[in-house]
Write a protein that holds these residues in place. Structure first.
Motif, PDB file in Angstrom:
ATOM      1  N   LEU A 177       0.819  -1.212   0.000  1.00 44.93           N
ATOM      2  CA  LEU A 177       0.000   0.000   0.000  1.00 44.93           C
ATOM      3  C   LEU A 177       0.850   1.257   0.000  1.00 44.93           C
ATOM      4  CD1 LEU A 177      -2.826  -0.886   2.539  1.00 44.93           C
ATOM      5  CD2 LEU A 177      -3.080  -0.510   0.104  1.00 44.93           C
ATOM      6  N   TYR A 178       1.925   1.271   0.826  1.00 51.21           N
ATOM      7  CA  TYR A 178       2.609   2.546   1.063  1.00 51.21           C
ATOM      8  C   TYR A 178       4.044   2.580   0.579  1.00 51.21           C
ATOM      9  CZ  TYR A 178      -1.476   2.728   3.960  1.00 51.21           C
ATOM     10  OH  TYR A 178      -2.757   2.672   4.374  1.00 51.21           O
ATOM     11  N   GLY A 179       4.583   1.435   0.152  1.00 48.17           N
ATOM     12  CA  GLY A 179       5.929   1.429  -0.394  1.00 48.17           C
ATOM     13  C   GLY A 179       7.028   1.747   0.600  1.00 48.17           C
ATOM     14  N   THR A 180       6.757   1.620   1.879  1.00 49.21           N
ATOM     15  CA  THR A 180       7.798   1.821   2.871  1.00 49.21           C
ATOM     16  C   THR A 180       7.510   0.918   4.059  1.00 49.21           C
ATOM     17  OG1 THR A 180       8.898   3.383   4.324  1.00 49.21           O
ATOM     18  CG2 THR A 180       6.581   3.759   3.909  1.00 49.21           C
ATOM     19  N   LEU A 181       8.509   0.702   4.895  1.00 46.15           N
ATOM     20  CA  LEU A 181       8.317  -0.142   6.069  1.00 46.15           C
ATOM     21  C   LEU A 181       8.513   0.646   7.348  1.00 46.15           C
ATOM     22  CD1 LEU A 181      10.180  -3.223   4.684  1.00 46.15           C
ATOM     23  CD2 LEU A 181       7.790  -3.173   5.349  1.00 46.15           C
ATOM     24  N   ASP A 182       8.771   1.955   7.209  1.00 48.09           N
ATOM     25  CA  ASP A 182       8.989   2.762   8.404  1.00 48.09           C
ATOM     26  C   ASP A 182       7.646   3.110   9.042  1.00 48.09           C
ATOM     27  OD1 ASP A 182      11.115   4.413   9.917  1.00 48.09           O
ATOM     28  OD2 ASP A 182       9.421   5.761   9.625  1.00 48.09           O
ATOM     29  N   VAL A 183       7.525   2.822  10.330  1.00 45.35           N
ATOM     30  CA  VAL A 183       6.224   2.944  10.975  1.00 45.35           C
ATOM     31  C   VAL A 183       5.748   4.388  10.995  1.00 45.35           C
ATOM     32  CG1 VAL A 183       7.138   3.067  13.332  1.00 45.35           C
ATOM     33  CG2 VAL A 183       4.900   2.136  12.957  1.00 45.35           C
ATOM     34  N   ASP A 184       6.671   5.346  11.106  1.00 43.31           N
ATOM     35  CA  ASP A 184       6.244   6.744  11.171  1.00 43.31           C
ATOM     36  C   ASP A 184       5.796   7.246   9.803  1.00 43.31           C
ATOM     37  OD1 ASP A 184       6.956   6.971  13.946  1.00 43.31           O
ATOM     38  OD2 ASP A 184       9.035   6.867  13.277  1.00 43.31           O
ATOM     39  N   LEU A 185       6.516   6.804   8.749  1.00 43.76           N
ATOM     40  CA  LEU A 185       6.094   7.217   7.407  1.00 43.76           C
ATOM     41  C   LEU A 185       4.733   6.627   7.060  1.00 43.76           C
ATOM     42  CD1 LEU A 185       9.280   7.053   5.164  1.00 43.76           C
ATOM     43  CD2 LEU A 185       8.090   9.038   6.066  1.00 43.76           C
ATOM     44  N   ILE A 186       4.519   5.365   7.431  1.00 40.55           N
ATOM     45  CA  ILE A 186       3.217   4.752   7.141  1.00 40.55           C
ATOM     46  C   ILE A 186       2.117   5.506   7.875  1.00 40.55           C
ATOM     47  CG2 ILE A 186       1.841   2.649   7.355  1.00 40.55           C
ATOM     48  CD1 ILE A 186       4.326   1.045   7.007  1.00 40.55           C
ATOM     49  N   SER A 187       2.383   5.917   9.121  1.00 41.04           N
ATOM     50  CA  SER A 187       1.358   6.634   9.878  1.00 41.04           C
ATOM     51  C   SER A 187       0.921   7.894   9.148  1.00 41.04           C
ATOM     52  CB  SER A 187       1.885   7.058  11.254  1.00 41.04           C
ATOM     53  OG  SER A 187       2.628   6.058  11.828  1.00 41.04           O
ATOM     54  N   GLN A 188       1.894   8.560   8.488  1.00 44.38           N
ATOM     55  CA  GLN A 188       1.529   9.806   7.807  1.00 44.38           C
ATOM     56  C   GLN A 188       0.640   9.553   6.592  1.00 44.38           C
ATOM     57  OE1 GLN A 188       5.340  11.546   6.980  1.00 44.38           O
ATOM     58  NE2 GLN A 188       5.862  11.556   9.171  1.00 44.38           N
TER      59      GLN A 188
ATOM     60  N   MET B   1      -9.452  -4.025  -9.999  1.00 43.71           N
ATOM     61  CA  MET B   1      -8.771  -4.014 -11.299  1.00 43.71           C
ATOM     62  C   MET B   1      -8.183  -5.394 -11.570  1.00 43.71           C
ATOM     63  SD  MET B   1      -5.329  -1.940 -10.229  1.00 43.71           S
ATOM     64  CE  MET B   1      -4.403  -2.461  -8.808  1.00 43.71           C
ATOM     65  N   LEU B   2      -8.821  -6.012 -12.489  1.00 41.52           N
ATOM     66  CA  LEU B   2      -8.385  -7.369 -12.815  1.00 41.52           C
ATOM     67  C   LEU B   2      -7.209  -7.282 -13.793  1.00 41.52           C
ATOM     68  CD1 LEU B   2      -9.731 -10.024 -11.851  1.00 41.52           C
ATOM     69  CD2 LEU B   2     -10.536 -10.270 -14.202  1.00 41.52           C
ATOM     70  N   THR B   3      -6.059  -7.698 -13.371  1.00 38.88           N
ATOM     71  CA  THR B   3      -4.899  -7.640 -14.258  1.00 38.88           C
ATOM     72  C   THR B   3      -4.304  -9.028 -14.392  1.00 38.88           C
ATOM     73  OG1 THR B   3      -3.315  -7.286 -12.521  1.00 38.88           O
ATOM     74  CG2 THR B   3      -4.347  -5.318 -13.451  1.00 38.88           C
ATOM     75  N   LEU B   4      -3.221  -9.035 -15.108  1.00 43.39           N
ATOM     76  CA  LEU B   4      -2.499 -10.267 -15.321  1.00 43.39           C
ATOM     77  C   LEU B   4      -2.024 -10.861 -14.003  1.00 43.39           C
ATOM     78  CD1 LEU B   4      -1.258 -12.125 -17.467  1.00 43.39           C
ATOM     79  CD2 LEU B   4       0.731 -10.619 -17.499  1.00 43.39           C
ATOM     80  N   PHE B   5      -1.830  -9.957 -13.012  1.00 43.19           N
ATOM     81  CA  PHE B   5      -1.195 -10.408 -11.775  1.00 43.19           C
ATOM     82  C   PHE B   5      -2.206 -10.797 -10.696  1.00 43.19           C
ATOM     83  CE2 PHE B   5       1.790  -7.658 -13.915  1.00 43.19           C
ATOM     84  CZ  PHE B   5       2.900  -8.479 -13.970  1.00 43.19           C
ATOM     85  N   THR B   6      -3.489 -10.481 -10.931  1.00 42.05           N
ATOM     86  CA  THR B   6      -4.482 -10.801  -9.910  1.00 42.05           C
ATOM     87  C   THR B   6      -4.465 -12.271  -9.507  1.00 42.05           C
ATOM     88  OG1 THR B   6      -5.792  -9.072 -10.897  1.00 42.05           O
ATOM     89  CG2 THR B   6      -6.884 -10.470  -9.266  1.00 42.05           C
ATOM     90  N   PRO B   7      -4.324 -13.200 -10.463  1.00 47.86           N
ATOM     91  CA  PRO B   7      -4.308 -14.616 -10.048  1.00 47.86           C
ATOM     92  C   PRO B   7      -3.279 -14.892  -8.965  1.00 47.86           C
ATOM     93  CG  PRO B   7      -4.416 -14.469 -12.419  1.00 47.86           C
ATOM     94  CD  PRO B   7      -4.267 -13.082 -11.918  1.00 47.86           C
ATOM     95  N   TYR B   8      -2.141 -14.171  -8.978  1.00 43.70           N
ATOM     96  CA  TYR B   8      -1.135 -14.426  -7.953  1.00 43.70           C
ATOM     97  C   TYR B   8      -1.658 -14.056  -6.567  1.00 43.70           C
ATOM     98  CZ  TYR B   8       2.116 -15.124 -11.756  1.00 43.70           C
ATOM     99  OH  TYR B   8       2.729 -15.606 -12.865  1.00 43.70           O
ATOM    100  N   ARG B  52       5.578  -5.490  -7.805  1.00 42.27           N
ATOM    101  CA  ARG B  52       5.297  -4.839  -9.087  1.00 42.27           C
ATOM    102  C   ARG B  52       4.766  -3.426  -8.834  1.00 42.27           C
ATOM    103  NH1 ARG B  52       0.657  -3.898 -11.292  1.00 42.27           N
ATOM    104  NH2 ARG B  52      -0.200  -4.865  -9.425  1.00 42.27           N
ATOM    105  N   THR B  53       5.447  -2.416  -9.366  1.00 41.83           N
ATOM    106  CA  THR B  53       5.017  -1.035  -9.157  1.00 41.83           C
ATOM    107  C   THR B  53       4.038  -0.636 -10.247  1.00 41.83           C
ATOM    108  OG1 THR B  53       6.917  -0.295 -10.412  1.00 41.83           O
ATOM    109  CG2 THR B  53       7.159  -0.314  -8.025  1.00 41.83           C
ATOM    110  N   PRO B  54       3.251   0.418 -10.020  1.00 40.95           N
ATOM    111  CA  PRO B  54       2.281   0.827 -11.040  1.00 40.95           C
ATOM    112  C   PRO B  54       2.958   1.179 -12.360  1.00 40.95           C
ATOM    113  CG  PRO B  54       1.846   1.911  -8.956  1.00 40.95           C
ATOM    114  CD  PRO B  54       3.133   1.176  -8.793  1.00 40.95           C
ATOM    115  N   GLN B  55       4.224   1.591 -12.293  1.00 44.54           N
ATOM    116  CA  GLN B  55       4.907   1.960 -13.535  1.00 44.54           C
ATOM    117  C   GLN B  55       5.304   0.728 -14.352  1.00 44.54           C
ATOM    118  OE1 GLN B  55       6.167   3.368 -10.492  1.00 44.54           O
ATOM    119  NE2 GLN B  55       4.648   4.987 -10.793  1.00 44.54           N
ATOM    120  N   GLY B  56       5.150  -0.427 -13.773  1.00 42.44           N
ATOM    121  CA  GLY B  56       5.513  -1.626 -14.513  1.00 42.44           C
ATOM    122  C   GLY B  56       6.883  -2.154 -14.162  1.00 42.44           C
TER     123      GLY B  56
END
Lengths: 929, 92
Positions: A177-188, B1-8, B52-56
């Motif tokens: 969801l947030y692309g980080t594992l730092d608890v303070d950054l996630i809180s923000q 959003m059903l994508t190629l990766f949803t099955p995973y 997998r990032t949104p940019q691919g």
């Protein structure tokens, strides 16, 4: 720059020691003497620098990719606790296991991983550390001699791995969801997406398992019981606390928006009560202590049931941290003590511990300290923690939780006092066990002392206590106390009865606490002294070492604890309003509910009719000197509390009207009950109930006119005169059977003087006081002449008392009579009760007619004599059914409350854990989602 | 959003549920250990899926996490197996 050494000392040092222990480079002795000082240095350093908000980026990698470590106030407190406990437990363990290399490898690994958990702010880092903690703890359990087949360790490790995987699953979602594992950054960045809720569910489940929250607790009792004492100490004190700490961090940070008060209130109360009920049922000490951990973690979960927007939230947070620290210290002490007791008694079945306190006084002293802090006796760390957390609950108006909170405290008190009562039970044999090495009793004592030290430091920091001083109230309460105490202590010194050093020590401790209560000028000091006196008086009652005294002690303790809990609640209510000094008019601003709690609690302490159940049972059961104190000066403390809170500027309270007649009714009732009592001491105890009834009447008149200073003085004089007379009567009764016929005559004269003062005979100080009270009652619109009824009741009681004494045969060995000068001192009490109030006639002359007052007194006496002569023969043995206000507790033996026992056994099944996980998830989704 | 990766993702969820059911349903200790292993594999699959990032492009952090996780899983499995042996050989 130098602050960079902190993580090195806290984490790298234990890891290096792990390696050196594994490779057998250093002997355990060297490991400990290098490791403990260095890690302690790191801890002190951390405590000094944490306010500067230092952060450490590992390997120089910046956020959001890098791992960041930092410290805050909570984690520093918990870090200090970890260092203290691990250091002490490590030393104790060295004496226990010696130099088994694999043990120390795991020990240092556990320590290092725990320190990482306090330092780290990175969620994946936390996962790795949690796994390290699990694996090293499981290893330590399997190395313990009690777990030969590794059953407890296996179960622990399986449950803990499942918990860790739940945690990891949640972390994965959070990273997605947030692309980080730092608890303070996630809180923000936290959002309210369903995936976020799913992560919260998964992580919370994992940490709840590790924190042993009911119903996911079933692994804990076995694992903590089977391990070696010092390992159990670590597991129960620190390893469980880590999970709770991370629950706090996550729910105060990333999941803050999701917070649902009822979820954690439910889970917390469930743990509190279920753990408490099960602890009460255990027959083994270590299991009892282990269940107590389950119960105490409930308090820590309750913090999360408070909304963070609350104004007292930071206070509650601080309090819960203190609670966790004090719990850790106390729990470590308890496990070390249990280990020593197992070694000494060949097992920790409670029945084996009968009378153990006399064999290992220092060990049990440590037990009492630790248990006292867990129960929350003021001013221990446990008390401060519970108090501040309770203030939060009170302000958030979570009444049900608050009620269950107090119930949990009562349960804690019940299971610990049960153990102490067993250990204090007198034993016939007197086998001296081989004394322990100093460390075995000294270290737990140190840990227990530290648990109290936390509380004392917190109180001192807050500046909650007012200076002790002497005012007119103190002086008038203090005068009889001084005389009675001097006499009792000298008596015990010259002519000890019972001849035990414990009893003498208890008397001195009680005198000290009593002095503190009298000198207190703020509510908190008074409350602390009152709590202490409750326990000390219980111990005094137990000293007469009979079956009756044990039963009486139980009832006394139960009612005192009830009063204590009510006072605790009222204290929390007081502090949410304002300061605690008496002269700040605390009473005026309280809500009616808090006033009611306070009144009931003080009434229990004083033995007011309705909640007097303990008084006629406990006072006769105690040794004579102790009952003189109890009846003479102790029960007056309830009155003192009422007078302190009812300052002159308090507005009038209309309830005084009804209360006045209630007090008179109590005096009459006590008269009737006393007349059918069979022992002189019981009659005296009922007379105390009657006199407290008169005092109730006096105080209710004062409620109607708080600024009536003459009435206030009259009440104080009654307290003093009754204290002196009742103490003299109890001491005389105690000695009576040992007196020869000749000495009996002299003593009976003294007793007659005291008894006549109590009745209020003509020319006595008692008459002056009673006339004043009835005059003052008339002046506020009450029927003051009602007090004549109380006089008649008292006169009847005194006649019955005299009759019973006359029929008591002297025992043969009348040789051990105390010295004559002690009897002269005793005579001083009798004379003082008669004369001192009369001296007030000079400063405060009685405004009514003396002739009329005397006539009334004579009339009261005559009425009694007429009754007495018509009845001729008092019923010699006739006892009403004792109506106790409390049902008897499952106290003596661990009675298995069948249902809870069955359920607890079912919960231990592996598949039950799965079902409970589903149930907790459903609860979570219903309350949060 | 059903994508190629949803099955995973679905596969991860399914494995997770299967592993949990087996974990608490089966009595045999080896089955339980296997269930735990399947559960960790499901978690790793989830981590790989989120790399997998949104940019691919592919984020490498979850890969590092999975590697660490595998190390942890292997060592826990080893510890549990050692405890099994310890138990069935009748202690020390």
């Amino acid at each position: 720059m130098t602050a960079n050494l902190v993580p090195v000392l806290l984490v790298i040092v234990p890891l290096l020691l792990t390696i050196s222990a594994f490779l057998r480079v250093l002997t355990p002795k060297w490991q400990l003497s290098i490791g403990i000082p260095l890690i302690s240095l790191g801890t002190v350093w951390a405590m000094m620098t944490h306010t500067a908000n230092v952060t450490w980026s590992l390997g120089g990698w910046a956020l959001p990719v890098g791992i960041q470590w930092s410290l805050n106030a909570t984690s520093v407190a918990l870090l200090a606790m970890t260092t203290t406990i691990t250091g002490i437990a490590g030393y104790a363990g060295y004496r226990h296991v010696g130099s088994r290399g694999e043990h120390w490898t795991l020990w240092w690994l556990l320590w290092g991983a725990l320190n990482v958990l306090w330092l780290s702010r990175d969620l994946f880092n936390v996962y790795v550390a949690l796994e390290l903690v699990t694996l090293s703890a499981a290893g330590l359990i399997v190395l313990s001699p009690k777990d030969v087949h590794g059953i407890a360790a296996l179960r622990y490790v399986l449950v803990a791995i499942v918990a860790s995987l739940f945690y990891l699953f949640g972390i994965g979602i959070l990273y997605g969801l947030y692309g980080t594992l730092d608890v303070d950054l996630i809180s923000q960045q936290a959002t309210l997406e369903p995936a976020h809720t799913l992560a919260a569910l998964s992580i919370t489940l994992g940490l709840l398992i590790k924190a042993a929250a009911v119903p996911l607790h079933s692994w804990l009792p076995q694992a903590h019981t089977r391990a070696s004492p010092h390992v159990s100490a670590m597991l129960s004190a620190v390893v469980v606390a880590v999970a709770v700490y991370w629950l706090w961090q996550l729910w105060q940070g990333p999941f803050r928006a999701l917070i649902s008060p009822s979820l954690f209130a439910t889970l917390g109360c469930l743990s509190l009560l279920w753990g408490g009920i099960n602890a009460l049922q255990q027959t083994q000490l270590k299991r009892l202590v282990a269940y107590s951990t389950v119960s105490q973690m409930g308090y820590a979960l309750l913090l999360l049931s408070l909304p963070p927007t609350l104004s007292t939230y930071s206070l509650a947070y601080q309090g819960t941290t203190a609670l966790l620290v004090a719990h850790g210290l106390a729990k470590a002490a308890l496990f070390l003590i249990a280990g020593a007791l197992v070694a000494s008694h060949g097992g920790d079945h409670l029945h084996r511990l009968t009378g153990s306190a006399y064999q290992h006084p220092w060990l049990w002293g440590g037990f009492a300290l630790a248990a006292g802090s867990l129960v929350g006796f003021p001013p221990s760390g446990g008390f401060m923690g519970k108090w501040w957390l309770f203030i939060g609950l009170w302000e958030a108006e979570r009444w049900v939780t608050a009620g269950l909170f107090t119930l949990g405290t009562l349960l804690t008190a019940a299971y610990f006092f049960r153990v102490v009562a067993i250990a204090l039970r007198p034993v016939a044999f007197d086998v001296r066990h081989t004394p322990f090495h100093w460390a075995q009793s000294g270290l737990p004592l140190l840990l227990g002392g530290l648990a109290w030290g936390v509380g004392v430091v917190l109180i001192a920091q807050q500046g909650l206590l007012a200076r002790l001083s002497i005012d007119i109230t103190t002086a008038l309460f203090g005068l009889p106390a001084l005389l009675v105490w001097a006499l009792v202590l000298m008596w015990q010194h010259q002519h000890p009865s019972p001849p035990r050093r414990v009893f003498t020590g208890l008397l001195w401790a009680t005198a000290l606490a009593h002095g503190l209560a009298l000198l207190a000028q703020d509510w908190l000091t008074f409350y602390i002294a009152l709590a202490w006196l409750g326990v000390l008086c219980w111990l005094l009652i137990l000293q007469s070492a009979t079956a009756a005294s044990e039963r009486a002690g139980r009832l006394y303790l139960a009612m005192m604890l009830l009063a204590e809990v009510l006072l605790f609640v009222a204290t929390a209510a007081m502090v949410t309003h304002q300061a605690l000094a008496f002269d700040s008019g605390t009473f005026m601003h309280l809500s009616p509910f808090a006033v009611l709690l306070l009144a009931v609690a003080l009434a229990i302490k004083a033995g007011v009719f309705g909640v007097h159940g303990w008084l006629p049972i406990a006072h006769p059961a105690a040794p004579a000197l102790a009952s003189a104190l109890l009846s003479g000066v102790m029960i007056k403390l309830g009155v003192l509390g009422a007078l302190r809170l009812l300052t002159e500027s308090t507005p009038a309270v209309a309830a005084g009207q009804g209360l006045f007649y209630f007090g008179l009714g109590a005096a009459l009732y006590a008269g009737v009950r006393g007349l059918v009592a069979n022992t002189p001491k019981t009659v005296l105890a009922w007379s105390s109930v009657g006199q407290i009834g008169v005092l109730t009447a006096g105080i209710s008149a004062l409620l109607l006119a708080p600024d009536h200073s003459a009435l206030r003085t009259a009440i104080l004089l009654l307290v003093m005169s009754h204290g002196l007379a009742k103490a003299a009567l109890f001491i005389g009764t105690g000695q009576w059977s040992a007196l020869a016929t000749r000495s009996r005559r002299w003593v009976s004269w003294g007793m007659t003087v005291a008894a006549l003062t109590l009745i209020g005979a003509p020319l006595s100080g008692g008459l002056y006081i009673k006339s004043w009270i009835s005059y003052a009652a008339d002046s506020v619109g009450l029927v003051g002449d009602g007090l004549i009824l109380a006089s008649i009741a008292t006169a009847g009681l005194m006649l019955r008392f005299a009759w019973l004494l006359r029929h008591q045969q002297p025992t043969s060995n009348a040789s051990t009579t105390p010295a004559a000068w002690l009897w002269w001192g005793w005579g001083l009490l009798c004379a003082g009760a008669w004369l001192i109030p009369l001296a007030w006639q000079v400063w405060l002359p009685y405004p009514g007619s003396w002739y009329l007052a005397t006539a009334k007194a004579v009339m009261a006496l005559m009425v009694t004599f007429v009754f007495a002569s018509t009845l001729q023969v008092w019923p010699p043995s006739f006892s009403l059914v004792n109506t106790l206000p409390l049902p008897s507790l499952p106290w003596q033996h661990a009675s298995r409350l069948r249902l809870t026992w069955v359920i607890e056994r079912r919960l231990r099944h592996w598949s039950s854990l799965g079902i409970m996980l589903v149930a907790t998830s459903v609860l979570f989704l219903v309350l949060v989602g | 959003m059903l994508t190629l990766f949803t099955p995973y993702a679905l596969l991860a969820a399914m494995l997770c549920i299967m592993a949990l059911v087996a974990l608490f349903h089966r009595q045999h200790l080896i089955h339980r250990l296997l269930a735990i292993n399947v559960l960790s594999s499901a978690t790793f699959l989830l981590l790989v899926y989120i790399a997998r990032t949104p940019q691919g492009s592919v984020d490498t952090v979850p890969h590092a996490l999975v590697l660490t996780g595998i190390v942890v899983a292997v060592s826990t499995t080893a510890v549990v197996l050692a405890l099994y042996l310890h138990r069935f050989r009748g202690g020390r």
